[in-house]
Scaffold this motif. Structure first.
Motif, PDB file in Angstrom:
ATOM      1  N   SER A 206       1.354  -0.796   0.222  1.00 52.92           N
ATOM      2  CA  SER A 206      -0.088   0.180  -0.004  1.00 52.92           C
ATOM      3  C   SER A 206       0.814   1.195  -0.361  1.00 52.92           C
ATOM      4  O   SER A 206       0.310   2.221  -0.085  1.00 52.92           O
ATOM      5  N   HIS A 207       2.348   1.081   0.152  1.00 50.00           N
ATOM      6  CA  HIS A 207       2.703   2.143   0.458  1.00 50.00           C
ATOM      7  C   HIS A 207       3.460   1.689  -1.396  1.00 50.00           C
ATOM      8  O   HIS A 207       4.511   1.048  -1.588  1.00 50.00           O
ATOM      9  N   SER A 208       4.317   3.091  -1.485  1.00 53.78           N
ATOM     10  CA  SER A 208       5.682   3.268  -2.166  1.00 53.78           C
ATOM     11  C   SER A 208       7.303   2.731  -2.232  1.00 53.78           C
ATOM     12  O   SER A 208       7.273   3.344  -0.668  1.00 53.78           O
ATOM     13  N   ILE A 209       7.392   1.919  -2.998  1.00 53.72           N
ATOM     14  CA  ILE A 209       8.976   1.941  -2.347  1.00 53.72           C
ATOM     15  C   ILE A 209       9.763   3.439  -2.907  1.00 53.72           C
ATOM     16  O   ILE A 209      11.277   2.763  -2.305  1.00 53.72           O
ATOM     17  N   MET A 210       9.496   4.433  -3.068  1.00 54.82           N
ATOM     18  CA  MET A 210      10.059   5.524  -2.781  1.00 54.82           C
ATOM     19  C   MET A 210      10.322   5.920  -1.372  1.00 54.82           C
ATOM     20  O   MET A 210       9.789   6.646  -1.491  1.00 54.82           O
ATOM     21  N   THR A 211      10.972   5.252  -1.006  1.00 51.09           N
ATOM     22  CA  THR A 211      11.542   6.802   0.269  1.00 51.09           C
ATOM     23  C   THR A 211      13.248   6.720   0.188  1.00 51.09           C
ATOM     24  O   THR A 211      13.928   6.052   0.160  1.00 51.09           O
ATOM     25  N   TRP A 212      13.324   8.089   0.872  1.00 51.58           N
ATOM     26  CA  TRP A 212      14.761   7.958   1.420  1.00 51.58           C
ATOM     27  C   TRP A 212      15.135   8.941   2.421  1.00 51.58           C
ATOM     28  O   TRP A 212      15.971   9.473   2.817  1.00 51.58           O
ATOM     29  N   ALA A 213      13.896   8.459   3.199  1.00 49.48           N
ATOM     30  CA  ALA A 213      14.664   9.352   4.851  1.00 49.48           C
ATOM     31  C   ALA A 213      15.714   9.061   5.269  1.00 49.48           C
ATOM     32  O   ALA A 213      16.127   9.327   6.813  1.00 49.48           O
TER      33      ALA A 213
END
Length: 267
Positions: A206-213
């Motif tokens: 349900s979420h995007s793999i594009m995370t960079w935090a």
């Protein structure tokens, strides 16, 4: 697109994309101000019980007169003899709208009216559009986060350098996404509790793999004695001295690395 668009650009896009075989599905705002079009054969008596009543008519005469030219234009785009963006740019460049552009717009008014009614009626359509646009906006934020400094503009003057900069940005983004997949795969493989595993899979879905935090875009600089040790086997020059030219002839002389002790071999 708002209905106050005097050149009917949004209507033209609706018409052209429909003929090319795919849907234009933007997020709509100010629906109370949108214009709906109808064919004239619907009588006023027939429309009196409608919840939403269109107040504009489709220019059927214009469509009949120029339909063949419209089809030729669509065929030209499908055969890739010209791109849709080039054609729209050319049609929009005239101070007075051309007959062909008015025809595309008139057809697009039909498609746009149908889309507005679907947009009002189908909550799943609105959710799908919102979800897709959120992905696009997230991708844009991801690109800006990777492009440290001036993320909204190219600092390179030449096109080739700009393409290299964009390729580097894309490579870094793909590396982060790849690392995210590897990390999550490793975490799933090590999970024993099936319920927790299922919860994590639902979150991933349900979420995007594009995370960079979790990524430090600026890197870390460690000048401790442990990190300053020679880890790659770089030896000092044989003659014990090294000359580096700088700024058109000025020389910088480096002393042998062993003069600084055994730990000062590389930074």
């Amino acid at each position: 697109m708002h209905s106050t668009d005097t050149h009917g650009y949004s209507e033209a896009i609706f018409g052209m994309t429909h003929m090319l075989g795919f849907s234009f599905a933007p997020r709509l705002k100010g629906l109370q101000n949108k214009q709906l079009y109808i064919f004239k054969h619907h009588s006023k008596e027939e429309r009196k019980d409608w919840t939403i009543v269109p107040d504009h008519y489709v220019n059927e005469k214009l469509l009949h007169q120029n339909w063949d030219d419209f089809l030729r234009l669509v065929t030209t785009i499908k055969l890739k003899e010209n791109s849709a963006s080039d054609i729209f740019r050319r049609l929009n460049s005239y101070s007075k709208p051309q007959t062909l552009y008015q025809t595309i717009k008139a057809f697009g008014q039909i498609i746009k009216s149908l889309f507005i009614l679907r947009y009002l009626d189908e909550i799943e359509l609105r959710k799908a559009i919102e979800k897709q646009l959120n992905k696009v906006e997230l991708s844009n934020r991801f690109t800006r986060a990777v492009a440290i400094g001036s993320p909204r503009e190219f600092t390179q003057a030449e096109k080739e350098e700009q393409e290299v900069a964009e390729a580097c940005n894309r490579l870094i983004r793909n590396c982060i996404i790849c690392w995210n997949y590897l990390y999550l795969t490793h975490k799933l493989e090590r999970m024993i509790d099936e319920e927790e595993k299922e919860q994590l899979l639902n979150i991933i879905y349900s979420h995007s793999i594009m995370t960079w935090a979790h990524i430090n875009m600026l890197g870390e600089y460690d000048f401790s004695e442990e990190k300053r040790k020679d880890s790659v086997g770089i030896l000092p020059p044989e003659n014990g001295r090294m000359n580096l030219s700088k700024n058109g002839g000025h020389k910088i002389t480096a002393k042998p690395l062993n003069n600084y002790g055994p730990n000062f071999a590389s930074v």
